[in-house]
Design a protein around this motif. Structure first.
Motif, PDB file in Angstrom:
ATOM      1  N   CYS A 136       0.855  -1.177   0.000  1.00 32.13           N
ATOM      2  CA  CYS A 136       0.000   0.000   0.000  1.00 32.13           C
ATOM      3  C   CYS A 136       0.896   1.234   0.000  1.00 32.13           C
ATOM      4  O   CYS A 136       1.716   1.412   0.905  1.00 32.13           O
ATOM      5  CB  CYS A 136      -0.900  -0.001   1.235  1.00 32.13           C
ATOM      6  SG  CYS A 136      -1.965   1.457   1.320  1.00 32.13           S
ATOM      7  N   SER A 137       0.753   2.084  -1.000  1.00 29.97           N
ATOM      8  CA  SER A 137       1.575   3.292  -1.084  1.00 29.97           C
ATOM      9  C   SER A 137       1.140   4.339  -0.061  1.00 29.97           C
ATOM     10  O   SER A 137       1.904   5.245   0.251  1.00 29.97           O
ATOM     11  CB  SER A 137       1.526   3.876  -2.498  1.00 29.97           C
ATOM     12  OG  SER A 137       0.196   4.204  -2.839  1.00 29.97           O
ATOM     13  N   ALA A 138      -0.058   4.177   0.510  1.00 32.10           N
ATOM     14  CA  ALA A 138      -0.542   5.152   1.494  1.00 32.10           C
ATOM     15  C   ALA A 138      -0.054   4.829   2.905  1.00 32.10           C
ATOM     16  O   ALA A 138       0.512   5.681   3.592  1.00 32.10           O
ATOM     17  CB  ALA A 138      -2.067   5.210   1.472  1.00 32.10           C
ATOM     18  N   CYS A 139      -0.241   3.584   3.336  1.00 29.97           N
ATOM     19  CA  CYS A 139       0.136   3.248   4.714  1.00 29.97           C
ATOM     20  C   CYS A 139       1.439   2.454   4.806  1.00 29.97           C
ATOM     21  O   CYS A 139       1.952   2.223   5.898  1.00 29.97           O
ATOM     22  CB  CYS A 139      -0.998   2.526   5.442  1.00 29.97           C
ATOM     23  SG  CYS A 139      -1.346   0.864   4.845  1.00 29.97           S
ATOM     24  N   GLY A 140       1.981   2.016   3.648  1.00 29.18           N
ATOM     25  CA  GLY A 140       3.280   1.365   3.629  1.00 29.18           C
ATOM     26  C   GLY A 140       3.295  -0.115   3.985  1.00 29.18           C
ATOM     27  O   GLY A 140       4.356  -0.720   4.015  1.00 29.18           O
TER      28      GLY A 140
END
Length: 167
Positions: A136-140
């Motif tokens: 996930c590029s948002a939460c890593g």
């Protein structure tokens, strides 16, 4: 691999499109019914002649080989990239100890993990084996490659890989 008489070449759809079956000479070629169904619209009369002459066998692998391929595809993260025909030809190559002719990177990646030799009709082949993950590029967070959406924040997941070996 032994004498030309013993040599077997397992062909996926890309190998048929590249014409490998017509250039294979003394090599005995095998494929699966799933692959054959994908390519039978291409030069059907010529393919039938190859089958009748004994230069091409259409065989299906056993469950044990299919399960081994599925496990390897999960390990590499390529499971979502492989069709049923891809799994079948990988399993047949594994079962028959045949060299696999394919230009498909996911197929070659899983084949390398299984110890199946691969020849690419393009001449390039793969230079490294990879293990894919979804992230996930948002939460890593990282997830198994089959996941499409982050269960924590709902964003669409991206894919990346880690190089496992270099050939």
């Amino acid at each position: 691999m032994g004498s030309k008489e013993e040599e077997k070449l397992a062909l996926d759809a890309s190998a048929f499109y590249a014409g490998i079956v017509f250039l294979s000479g003394a090599t005995r070629c095998v494929t699966t019914s799933a692959v054959f169904d994908e390519i039978k619209h291409v030069k059907a009369a010529a393919l039938d002649a190859l089958v009748h002459a004994g230069n091409l066998q259409v065989l299906d692998p056993g469950r044990k080989s299919i399960d081994a391929v599925s496990a390897a595809a999960k390990k590499t993260g390529d499971v979502a990239k492989l069709s049923a025909a891809d799994v079948s030809i990988l399993a047949l190559a594994l079962e028959r100890k045949a060299m696999l002719a394919s230009d498909d990177y996911a197929v070659a990646n899983v084949a390398a993990t299984l110890g199946v030799r691969v020849v690419a009709s393009s001449g390039k082949g793969i230079r490294e084996t990879r293990r894919y993950i979804a992230y996930c590029s948002a939460c890593g967070r990282a997830f198994s490659p089959e996941k499409q959406e982050c269960p924590l924040c709902g964003n669409r997941l991206k894919r990346r890989y880690k190089k496992v070996t270099t050939t």
